[in-house]
Every structure is written in C-alpha cells, then in structure tokens.
Design a protein around this motif. Sequence first.
Motif, PDB file in Angstrom:
ATOM      1  N   SER A 156       2.637   1.479   2.377  1.00 48.02           N
ATOM      2  CA  SER A 156       2.117   0.406   1.542  1.00 48.02           C
ATOM      3  C   SER A 156       1.449  -0.678   2.380  1.00 48.02           C
ATOM      4  CB  SER A 156       3.251  -0.200   0.726  1.00 48.02           C
ATOM      5  OG  SER A 156       4.261  -0.614   1.610  1.00 48.02           O
ATOM      6  N   HIS A 193       2.389   0.157 -10.915  1.00 52.95           N
ATOM      7  CA  HIS A 193       3.683   0.117 -10.243  1.00 52.95           C
ATOM      8  C   HIS A 193       3.534  -0.432  -8.826  1.00 52.95           C
ATOM      9  CE1 HIS A 193       7.709   1.168  -9.133  1.00 52.95           C
ATOM     10  NE2 HIS A 193       7.304   2.024  -8.203  1.00 52.95           N
ATOM     11  N   ASN A 194       2.535   0.081  -8.115  1.00 52.63           N
ATOM     12  CA  ASN A 194       2.329  -0.427  -6.749  1.00 52.63           C
ATOM     13  C   ASN A 194       0.866  -0.230  -6.332  1.00 52.63           C
ATOM     14  OD1 ASN A 194       2.003   2.273  -6.085  1.00 52.63           O
ATOM     15  ND2 ASN A 194       4.115   2.524  -5.355  1.00 52.63           N
ATOM     16  N   THR A 205      -0.985   0.970  -2.950  1.00 54.89           N
ATOM     17  CA  THR A 205      -0.623   1.526  -1.647  1.00 54.89           C
ATOM     18  C   THR A 205      -1.721   1.365  -0.613  1.00 54.89           C
ATOM     19  OG1 THR A 205      -1.335   3.672  -2.421  1.00 54.89           O
ATOM     20  CG2 THR A 205       1.021   3.216  -2.510  1.00 54.89           C
ATOM     21  N   GLY A 250      -0.094   3.272  -7.645  1.00 53.45           N
ATOM     22  CA  GLY A 250       0.892   4.118  -8.308  1.00 53.45           C
ATOM     23  C   GLY A 250       1.125   3.555  -9.701  1.00 53.45           C
ATOM     24  N   THR A 251       1.348   4.437 -10.677  1.00 52.61           N
ATOM     25  CA  THR A 251       1.603   3.954 -12.039  1.00 52.61           C
ATOM     26  C   THR A 251       2.906   4.544 -12.568  1.00 52.61           C
ATOM     27  OG1 THR A 251       0.312   5.757 -12.988  1.00 52.61           O
ATOM     28  CG2 THR A 251      -0.848   3.673 -12.632  1.00 52.61           C
ATOM     29  N   GLU A 252       3.462   3.855 -13.551  1.00 59.29           N
ATOM     30  CA  GLU A 252       4.643   4.297 -14.293  1.00 59.29           C
ATOM     31  C   GLU A 252       4.271   4.304 -15.778  1.00 59.29           C
ATOM     32  OE1 GLU A 252       7.279   5.559 -13.174  1.00 59.29           O
ATOM     33  OE2 GLU A 252       7.200   4.988 -11.063  1.00 59.29           O
ATOM     34  N   GLN A 260       4.790   8.206 -12.818  1.00 59.19           N
ATOM     35  CA  GLN A 260       4.935   8.370 -11.358  1.00 59.19           C
ATOM     36  C   GLN A 260       3.695   9.013 -10.748  1.00 59.19           C
ATOM     37  OE1 GLN A 260       8.703  10.362 -10.728  1.00 59.19           O
ATOM     38  NE2 GLN A 260       9.779   8.446 -11.112  1.00 59.19           N
ATOM     39  N   ALA A 261       2.559   8.493 -11.193  1.00 60.41           N
ATOM     40  CA  ALA A 261       1.298   9.053 -10.712  1.00 60.41           C
ATOM     41  C   ALA A 261       0.738   8.205  -9.589  1.00 60.41           C
ATOM     42  CB  ALA A 261       0.286   9.097 -11.855  1.00 60.41           C
ATOM     43  N   THR A 262      -0.058   8.840  -8.757  1.00 61.47           N
ATOM     44  CA  THR A 262      -0.860   8.066  -7.815  1.00 61.47           C
ATOM     45  C   THR A 262      -2.329   8.353  -8.116  1.00 61.47           C
ATOM     46  OG1 THR A 262      -0.685   9.839  -6.193  1.00 61.47           O
ATOM     47  CG2 THR A 262       0.894   8.033  -6.001  1.00 61.47           C
TER      48      THR A 262
HETATM   49  C1  LIG Z   1       3.964   4.020  -5.519  1.00 59.33           C
HETATM   50  O1  LIG Z   1       4.143   4.442  -6.856  1.00 59.33           O
HETATM   51  C2  LIG Z   1       4.147   5.844  -7.047  1.00 59.33           C
HETATM   52  C3  LIG Z   1       4.254   6.104  -8.522  1.00 59.33           C
HETATM   53  O2  LIG Z   1       5.316   5.409  -9.101  1.00 59.33           O
HETATM   54  C4  LIG Z   1       5.298   6.462  -6.263  1.00 59.33           C
HETATM   55  O3  LIG Z   1       5.311   7.850  -6.436  1.00 59.33           O
HETATM   56  C5  LIG Z   1       5.146   6.116  -4.803  1.00 59.33           C
HETATM   57  O4  LIG Z   1       6.244   6.588  -4.052  1.00 59.33           O
HETATM   58  C6  LIG Z   1       5.021   4.603  -4.608  1.00 59.33           C
HETATM   59  N1  LIG Z   1       4.661   4.381  -3.227  1.00 59.33           N
HETATM   60  C7  LIG Z   1       5.278   3.483  -2.465  1.00 59.33           C
HETATM   61  C8  LIG Z   1       4.818   3.418  -1.054  1.00 59.33           C
HETATM   62  O5  LIG Z   1       6.149   2.775  -2.910  1.00 59.33           O
END
Ligand SMILES: *[C@@H]1O[C@H](CO)[C@@H](O)[C@H](O)[C@H]1NC(C)=O
Length: 617
Positions: free
Chosen positions: A28, A513-514, A516, A559-561, A564-566
């Motif tokens: 990240s 979600h994040n 990266t 990343g999405t929820e 759990q996709a990227t």
């Molecule tokens: C970012 O979010 C995705 C989807 O939720 C997850 O699979 C992934 O591990 C997350 N990456 C980090 C570095 O947290």
Amino acid sequence: MVLAFLLTISLYLTIRAWLESGYLGKGSKNFMNEKQTICVLPELQLWHPDIKPFFMNPSPLECSSVEENWIYTTNGSYHISEAALQKHRDVLCEYTPLHRGKDDFEVKRGTSKKGSAVKVKLETDMFLARCVGSDGGTYSNVHSSIAYKEELHKKPHRKPQQMNVLMFGLDSTSRLTWIRNLPRTHDYVTSQLGAVVMEGYNIVGDGTPQALLPILTGHNEMELPEARKGFDNASFVDGHPWIWKELKDNGYVTQWGEDGAAFGTFTYRMLGFKEQPVDHYMRTFYLSAEDMYYRNKPYCMGSVPRHVNMLNWIREFYRMYPDQPKFSFLFHSELSHDVHSMSRLIDQDLKDLIWDLDQEGHLDNTLLILMADHGARFQSMRQTEQGKFEERLPYLSLRFPPKFLRSHPDVAANLQKNSKRLSTPYDLHATFQQLLNFNRSQTDPRAKSFMTEIPKSRTCAEAGVEPHWCSCLQWQRISSSDYIIHKTAAELVKAINSFSSKHRHMCAELRLHNITSAARFIATEDVLRFKKSLDEDGRLADLSDDMSVSDVLYQIAIGTEPNQATYEGIVTHHTHSNTFTVSYRQISRTNRYGDQPHCVQKKHPHLRPFCFCTKQM
Ligand SMILES: *[C@@H]1O[C@H](CO)[C@@H](O)[C@H](O)[C@H]1NC(C)=O
Ligand SMILES: *[C@@H]1O[C@H](CO)[C@@H](O)[C@H](O)[C@H]1NC(C)=O
Ligand SMILES: *[C@@H]1O[C@H](CO)[C@@H](O)[C@H](O)[C@H]1NC(C)=O
Ligand SMILES: *[C@@H]1O[C@H](CO)[C@@H](O)[C@H](O)[C@H]1NC(C)=O
C-alpha cells in the motif's frame, strides 16, 4: 468452465506482467514508485470542451449544380459521356496530352488531336480536353487518369503475389479529428475490416516533410542530402533512399500524388525531383489544374469534387493493374489543412472507395493505411493542452489482409499490442521494408516494423522523438495523503458502479476499501513550453510558451468491498474546471472474480468483472 479458467489465467498473467514491470504497487506504500519506464499517453476526450467549438458542419459542395463533365476516363481511355452526346449531338473534342517537363515545376503540352471518336486511348495520364457540340455548347477541363503503359504490365514480379500498399493521407488531421470528421470511414475500416488504430503514433517533427520523409526514406531531413532551395550545395531530392525505388526493383508499380502543387511537400522549400519518381505521378495534373481552379465552383473540377477526382485516380490505378504488386500513396490537404471541419466532406467518398476496392477483391492482398502527417497547427488549437497533444498524435490505422493475419497470428497480436504503444513514422518505413523481406532484421534502432512487437518500455528518445514532440506524460511524485487521490479513487468506484447500476437488484453496490497504488502524470515541460518552430524548416524550437497544466492523469489501483476485488483505472482531472473523466474502456479487474457474477454472467458477460451478486451461491 474452460472460459473461466482461461480468464483466470489471463488475469494472472496480466497481474504478473504488471508486477514485473513495476507498474502496480505490491504494497500500500507504493505512491512514490519512481521507476516509471512505460510511455503513458494522455487520455484525450473526443469532444473536449476546449476543442468542440472549432468543429461544425460544412455546407455541401455544389459541384453537381453545373453540367456534368462531358469526359470521363476508364481503363486507359477517355470517353465522351452519353449525356453530353444526347444533349449536344455531334461532339468534337481536342485532346492535348500533358507531359512532365524538365523537373517538378514544368508541364509540357503534347501535340493536340481533334476528333469526334467517343473513345480515345490516352497517351499520358494527364490531359486537357476541349470540346464543342453541334449546338454550340462547349466544355474545357483538365483530367487525370492512368494511361496504359505496356512495359509496366510486363514487369516481372515474384510469385506468390506480394502485398500491395495503399496509403491515403490527410494533412493536419489528429487521430481524434479523423474520428470526428470521418466517422463513417473510421467505423467501416475498424469495425468491418478490422483495421487497427495506432493510438501512440507520434510525430517526429513540425510539418509535412517531417512526416513523409521518415515514412518514405527512413530518415529525417537533417540526415538526408541538402535539398533546400537557396543552399549552395543543394541538389534535387532524387538521391534520397526512397522506398519506392526498392519497391520498383521488386516488381511493384508505383503511384504518388498530392494536391496543392504550390506548397508541395518536396517542392515548397525543397528542389523537388529532377526525374519522375514513380510510375504514375499526379503533380503534372495539379500544376495544370490549379491554374484553372478559379473557373470552377469551390473544391470542384467541373461537376466532380476535386477530392473525388483524387480518389478516382486510386481506383483507376487498382483496376489498371489487377495482378501487379502496387504501391500507392495519395495525400490530400485542400479540405483538411485550413478549416477544422471541411474534411467531413471526404468521409463518404473515401468510405465508398475502400468499399469498392474491397468488393473488387483488391483488399484481399493489400495493406491499407489511413494516415495523417500531424494534427492541426493553428495557434488557437496550440493554445490548449488538448490541442498540443492532438498536434503530436496524428491518425494512423493499418489494415492487413485477413488471410495474411490468419497465417501470421503473431503479427495480428503485435498490431493489437502496438496500438497502445509509442510509434512513429520511422516505424511505417520499417513496416514497408519488412513487407519486402519478411525476415529482414531492422538496422535502424529507432525504427520498429508494426508487424513486430514494439516494446512497452520504448521511450521517446529511443524512438527518435525529441522531447518537445513527445506525447508520453511525465511521472510526478504524489503523496498518499493527497486529497486528490481519494477523490479520483471515488470517481473510479462511481464509474465501476455505473456499469451495474441497471442491475442493482442483483449486483451489490461496491464501496472503496483501499487505495494500493497511485501515480500522477502530466504533460512534459517541453511540450507545455513549445510555442512554434523558429525557422521555416522546423529545425529550431521556440520554447517560450508558459502554458500551465490543465489535465492531470491518475493511474490508480484500488480494492473494493464487499466483492474483495482489486481494480486498476485511469482518471483524468481537468484542473481548470475541477472535473473528472474516467476512461471507461481502461478499467480492469486485476484479481479473479470466480463465481461472483453468476447471476448476470450468461446474459451480460461484460458485467462479470463488476457485478457481485447479492445472492452468492
Ligand atoms: C485492498 O483491498 C482488497 C479488496 O478488499 C484486498 O483484497 C487487498 O488485500 C487490500 N490490499 C491491501 C494492501 O490492504
Ligand atoms: C483495358 O485496356 C487494355 C489495353 O488497351 C485491354 O487489353 C483490356 O482488354 C482492357 N480491359 C477492359 C476491361 O476493357
Ligand atoms: C553543404 O554546405 C554546408 C555549408 O558549407 C555544409 O555544412 C554541409 O555539410 C554541406 N552539405 C553537403 C550535403 O555537402
Ligand atoms: C522467415 O524465416 C522463417 C524461419 O527461418 C521461415 O520459416 C519463413 O519461411 C521465412 N519467411 C519468409 C517470408 O521468408
């Protein structure tokens, strides 16, 4: 099942390739990845608000409002039209062949012949016709055709037949302007014929010679012998290593022509050719015809639009030599050079020509190239960032015969890859060389045939593009806490959700979600500062412009929820209006989706990467 497996594999390979290229962050904390080696091209909008006001619908030409031309040409002869004979009864015509004079600046009239035959064999491609009817009506015009030349029909050539090259170009037409003004032709060649548009086709200099010399000789003007008018040791351009010399030696019949004889590519600043360079040469026609333009409706020669006359010349060439290998290059500027929208008038006629050639089977063995030298160079366009990029990214599409691509699947795959990579006019030259000798190794390191894979890592310096012409964006440091990163990520999620919005009862709404990885790209300083060329030869750059960045491109991975996709995507921030555009076609899912889209995958396969069925299995 097999398909899902293959998709998973291809996704895996994509991700691996990205990781290996250092493109996508592994953790990240990858916001400061400085190893950006890929040419990131700007995401240009087709109807960018800065550009849109320059385009409008031109009024149609009025050529057909005058009496239809009495004379037409086919298969090496001229004919008096049925309509003229009916209207004017006995028609007497004076036919005067036009010969090329001592160089590119002279036309010589041959001996005139008078007669009333309705079909007359041509001595030369270009001729004058003056006719009178028994009712006192008169007709006078310059015509272009393809005369029958026996020695060219007897030329030995290799079997199986070599591939023809048909290249048609428009002056001053960016990739996007071509799509704006010639949508029928563009759609026809891409969707129906399978042509590939090279989106990273970048100019290597300012002006038409700076595009055509590299294409036709593999060199830029500075590398070639001095040919400029007014230089003591200058000579004609005949000595340049023209590709058509090599093509002729390999049995090709050659054709080249451009309108605008007064501003000819090799004759305006340069001395032009001493000897006629190709078998069929249109300059003789334009030298004579342009003197008579004033007697015609705008953009017409009698009842025929001038661009149609040019296109007909290609058709006649193809019909005259059905079995010989052919190289044909026609370059049109009259309708595209000065006013942004006039080239719309060519669209239907160009499409019709290509359609006819395809129907007649000629395209089964022809590499069809539609191209431009550069984008518009008006000050008003150059004053916008979008305009600067469009100037640097002219249209280029390549369409190889389907049969050839079937037997060379590697070439088909390379064309697709190359469509997103940095390419130049030198690469077209290398392509012609490879057509002549498929296994020839490329000696000029800056040139790559489009049939081979252009490396993803190719830089402007490697491709022979000077910094102020280079469209590749420059990577910029960005902090992960920058508000704009969160804003662009939110825009990307919004776009992803929009794909499935009509199916919300089945597909869950996704949330961020994040983030990266994120990278920011802007126009390079040299591009922003380039104002114009200082000299008329386009060799010196005036880098005094002080344009500020207006569009900033972000490449982000998120990343999405709950799925759990990227995803990875490109979002452009228009800083002047503080608006965002997401490149919908470039959003890709970078992990496997498995059974997540089971509720839509049959009916809406395109939604698979984006739909998370609320009822999971
Ligand atoms: C970012 O979010 C995705 C989807 O939720 C997850 O699979 C992934 O591990 C997350 N990456 C980090 C570095 O947290
Ligand atoms: C075209 O002209 C050539 C030579 O004059 C002749 O041999 C040929 O038969 C003609 N073709 C057609 C289709 O008329
Ligand atoms: C032409 O002359 C100039 C000036 O004398 C010189 O720099 C240049 O190299 C010459 N070019 C050729 C092709 O001889
Ligand atoms: C190119 O080389 C390959 C391998 O040596 C050979 O199989 C192929 O026939 C060659 N192609 C041409 C067009 O010469």
